[in-house]
Design an enzyme around this catalytic site. Structure first.
Site, short mmCIF file in Angstrom:
data_model
loop_
_atom_site.label_atom_id
_atom_site.label_comp_id
_atom_site.label_asym_id
_atom_site.label_seq_id
_atom_site.Cartn_x
_atom_site.Cartn_y
_atom_site.Cartn_z
N ILE A 148 21.26 32.73 41.91
CA ILE A 148 20.38 31.90 41.07
C ILE A 148 21.17 31.05 40.08
O ILE A 148 22.33 31.31 39.79
CB ILE A 148 19.38 32.76 40.29
N LYS A 169 36.59 40.80 47.11
CA LYS A 169 35.13 40.90 46.94
C LYS A 169 34.72 40.20 45.65
O LYS A 169 34.98 40.69 44.56
CB LYS A 169 34.66 42.36 46.87
N GLY A 212 36.19 44.38 35.72
CA GLY A 212 34.75 44.59 35.57
C GLY A 212 34.47 45.55 34.43
O GLY A 212 35.29 45.71 33.51
N SER A 213 33.35 46.23 34.53
CA SER A 213 32.92 47.12 33.45
C SER A 213 33.67 48.45 33.49
O SER A 213 34.19 48.85 34.54
CB SER A 213 31.42 47.37 33.58
N GLY A 222 34.74 50.68 36.66
CA GLY A 222 36.18 50.92 36.75
C GLY A 222 36.51 52.40 36.93
O GLY A 222 37.38 52.76 37.73
N GLU A 275 41.12 45.98 34.79
CA GLU A 275 40.90 45.12 33.61
C GLU A 275 39.45 45.32 33.21
O GLU A 275 38.55 44.88 33.91
CB GLU A 275 41.18 43.65 33.95
N CYS A 292 35.42 39.59 28.14
CA CYS A 292 36.03 40.89 27.79
C CYS A 292 36.83 40.76 26.51
O CYS A 292 37.00 41.71 25.78
CB CYS A 292 36.91 41.35 28.93
N GLU A 321 30.72 47.24 23.94
CA GLU A 321 30.80 45.85 24.37
C GLU A 321 29.39 45.31 24.60
O GLU A 321 28.64 45.88 25.40
CB GLU A 321 31.61 45.79 25.66
P1 NAD Z 1 30.73 45.23 37.04
O1 NAD Z 1 31.63 46.36 36.73
O2 NAD Z 1 29.29 45.48 37.12
O3 NAD Z 1 31.13 44.57 38.44
C1 NAD Z 1 32.45 44.13 38.70
C2 NAD Z 1 32.65 44.08 40.19
O4 NAD Z 1 32.60 45.43 40.70
C3 NAD Z 1 31.57 43.31 40.95
O5 NAD Z 1 32.17 42.62 42.01
C4 NAD Z 1 30.67 44.42 41.47
O6 NAD Z 1 29.95 44.07 42.63
C5 NAD Z 1 31.67 45.51 41.78
N1 NAD Z 1 31.12 46.86 41.82
C6 NAD Z 1 29.96 47.32 41.29
N2 NAD Z 1 29.79 48.63 41.57
C7 NAD Z 1 30.88 49.03 42.28
C8 NAD Z 1 31.32 50.28 42.82
N3 NAD Z 1 30.60 51.37 42.70
N4 NAD Z 1 32.52 50.31 43.45
C9 NAD Z 1 33.28 49.21 43.56
N5 NAD Z 1 32.92 47.99 43.08
C10 NAD Z 1 31.73 47.90 42.44
O7 NAD Z 1 31.10 44.11 35.96
P2 NAD Z 1 30.39 42.72 35.74
O8 NAD Z 1 29.07 43.01 35.11
O9 NAD Z 1 30.46 41.92 36.98
O10 NAD Z 1 31.38 42.04 34.68
C11 NAD Z 1 31.32 42.30 33.32
C12 NAD Z 1 32.37 43.31 32.92
O11 NAD Z 1 33.67 42.86 33.32
C13 NAD Z 1 32.47 43.48 31.44
O12 NAD Z 1 32.48 44.85 31.10
C14 NAD Z 1 33.80 42.83 31.05
O13 NAD Z 1 34.40 43.35 29.92
C15 NAD Z 1 34.60 43.04 32.28
N6 NAD Z 1 35.69 42.05 32.36
C16 NAD Z 1 36.95 42.41 32.01
C17 NAD Z 1 37.98 41.47 32.03
C18 NAD Z 1 39.39 41.84 31.62
O14 NAD Z 1 40.29 41.09 31.92
N7 NAD Z 1 39.62 42.95 30.95
C19 NAD Z 1 37.72 40.18 32.45
C20 NAD Z 1 36.43 39.85 32.82
C21 NAD Z 1 35.41 40.81 32.77
#
Ligand code: NAD
Length: 483
Positions: free
Chosen positions: A27, A179, A232-233, A237, A254, A288, A387
């Site tokens: 979207i 991915k 990611g989160s 992680g 990260e 982040c 966060e």
């Molecule tokens: P998220 O953790 O929900 O998703 C990140 C990725 O992981 C996506 O591609 C998602 O599909 C995948 N994912 C989800 N569940 C999974 C699982 N069980 N196993 C493997 N992969 C899975 O994060 P988001 O909501 O996409 O992004 C926001 C988060 O990312 C925030 O917490 C932010 O702080 C963090 N972030 C960190 C940095 C850094 O450099 N430290 C940079 C950007 C974002």
């Protein structure tokens, strides 16, 4: 406005585009309209992608590093040639204003060129002698690509987080399964098309769109993936790390942050307000590295707060394609509800809302949240500690540099920090005392591919960018000979 085919193939495996078993609805967060349907994969597609990457690995890992560098430069050139479209895709899919989306694309170009530069020297520097305390033996260390790697990225800086992993992985000689986030796959699909045009050998780069559970989780557990690099989160992680532990694979993480900006008592107030606004509201606070805790020396506090409030209220929000727009929408409904939930919880916890805190009245459609400022935020509240990942700044006064440092370091995270002071030496001493992977002094959040990205404590495991980002995709082998 961009047009898309109704159904986009979401899998690029072994040099070919494929359709997948699921449909991901993508979207536009600025108007809540559907942009496209993208195919999502499942575990069997991950297996196919990993198998293709393994078939390609023997040749790619032995390709002269100068040749790999030439592919990286070709990707950088391809991104530059399609800069306009990539900027628009990010504006559509993320809600980022055009100028922010442009910064992202330029970062991607810079990152691919930087790692091309490192790759150009890699073969010559591959074997390095290791001094030993005896003449009976000699030793050398050799760096080799670690194999097939899985890259999992989020939605907030989709192309940038991808480039920071993909460029060093390819430079090192690894083959890749990427991915993208299911929320923002469009820019990465375009990047895959650019890579396909560069003639990279089939299987070296594979892209598998899909949800975290359908694609990310099988990647983390996959026996034939040597390493996962995840951004990611923290919650996800940790899951990635747990799954990766079953096959003892390498993991780089990260994750989140709750970074501080410290305004010392000799700071230039205009600069401090600009840095607070930039650190808190760039990308609608979905960073982040957001400097979401603003610590201000008591003598400056009232004046700072007044100016920050005025700055926040003057920020132009809206359509990312409008040239005057300074801040866009949050990425989707879930994020919009999450941020508003954090704001409500903060008020319930006793924090004082100075400005913002809601959807702007003039923007009834789209996931917009006003630039928000809080004071009197309890130190044990979620608002101060967790966060938020939205445009929310918490401002607090301090009495001494030592107290500011203590407050800044009192966090589970330690990604970045910023210091504002007219005294460079004093600012340097404060920077040295902060538990953060990157500290900016009197500077906005500029990022160079030469400097490492990553943080202390629960923000990161490992570092991206710089030579450290390349080493993350290398194994170390020592060879010891009898003389
Ligand atoms: P998220 O953790 O929900 O998703 C990140 C990725 O992981 C996506 O591609 C998602 O599909 C995948 N994912 C989800 N569940 C999974 C699982 N069980 N196993 C493997 N992969 C899975 O994060 P988001 O909501 O996409 O992004 C926001 C988060 O990312 C925030 O917490 C932010 O702080 C963090 N972030 C960190 C940095 C850094 O450099 N430290 C940079 C950007 C974002």
């Amino acid at each position: 406005m961009l047009n898309f085919p109704q159904n986009l193939a979401g899998l690029f495996i072994d040099g070919q585009w494929h359709h997948g078993p699921q449909a991901l609805t993508v979207i536009n967060p600025s108007n809540e309209q559907v942009l496209a349907q993208v195919d999502g994969a499942d575990e069997s597609a991950v297996d196919l992608a990993v198998a293709a990457a393994h078939r390609a690995f023997a040749a790619w890992s032995h390709t002269p590093s100068r040749q790999r560098a030439a592919y990286l430069r070709a990707i950088a050139d391809g991104v530059e040639a399609r800069r306009e479209r990539l900027v628009q895709l990010q504006a559509c899919n993320n809600g980022k204003p055009l100028f922010e989306a442009g910064i992202d694309v330029d970062d991607v170009i810079g990152t691919f060129n930087y790692y091309a530069g490192l790759a150009e020297q890699l073969d010559e520097q591959r074997d390095t002698p290791v001094p030993l305390p005896t003449d009976e033996f000699s030793a050398q260390v050799r760096r080799e690509p670690c194999g097939v790697v899985g890259l999992i990225v989020p939605w907030n800086f989709p192309m940038v987080t991808t480039a920071w992993k993909l460029a060093p992985a390819l430079a090192a000689g690894c083959c890749v399964v990427l991915k993208p986030s299911e929320v923002t796959p469009l820019a990465e699909l375009e990047l895959a098309a650019i890579i396909a045009d560069c003639g990279l050998p089939p299987g070296v780069f594979n892209l598998v769109c899909g949800t975290g559970l359908a694609v990310g989780a099988p990647m983390a557990a996959h026996k034939r993936i040597a390493k996962i690099s995840f951004t990611g989160s923290n919650a996800v992680g940790v899951q990635v790390m747990q799954r990766a532990a079953e096959t003892v694979k390498g993991v780089s993480l990260e994750l989140g942050g709750k970074s501080a900006l410290l305004v010392l008592e000799d700071a230039d107030l205009d600069l401090a307000v600009e840095l607070a606004s930039g650190g808190g509201y760039f990308n609608a606070g979905q960073m982040c590295s957001a400097t979401s805790r603003v610590l201000v020396a008591q003598p400056l506090y009232d004046e700072f707060l007044q100016r920050l409030k005025a700055r926040a209220e003057a920020i132009v929000q809206g359509d990312p394609f409008e040239p005057g727009t300074e801040m866009g929408a949050l990425v989707n409904l879930a994020q919009f509800q999450r941020v508003l939930g954090h704001i409500d919880a903060g008020i319930t916890a006793g924090a004082t809302l100075v400005t913002g805190g809601a959807r702007p009245a003039a923007l009834p459609v789209g996931y917009f949240v006003q630039p928000t400022v809080f004071t009197d935020v309890p130190l044990d509240s979620a608002l101060w500690n967790e966060e938020i990942f939205g445009p929310v700044l918490c401002v607090r006064a301090f009495d001494s540099d030592a107290q500011a440092i203590e407050l800044a370091n009192d966090s589970d995270f330690g990604l970045v920090a910023s210091v504002v002071s007219a005294d460079v030496q004093r600012a340097g001493e404060v920077a040295n005392a902060l538990q953060a992977g990157l500290v900016w002094i009197n500077a906005p959040q500029v990022i160079f591919p030469q400097t490492a990205w990553g943080g202390y404590k629960q923000s990161s495991l490992g570092r991206e960018l710089g030579p450290w980002g390349l080493q993350a995709f290398q194994e170390i082998k020592h060879i010891v000979r009898a003389c």
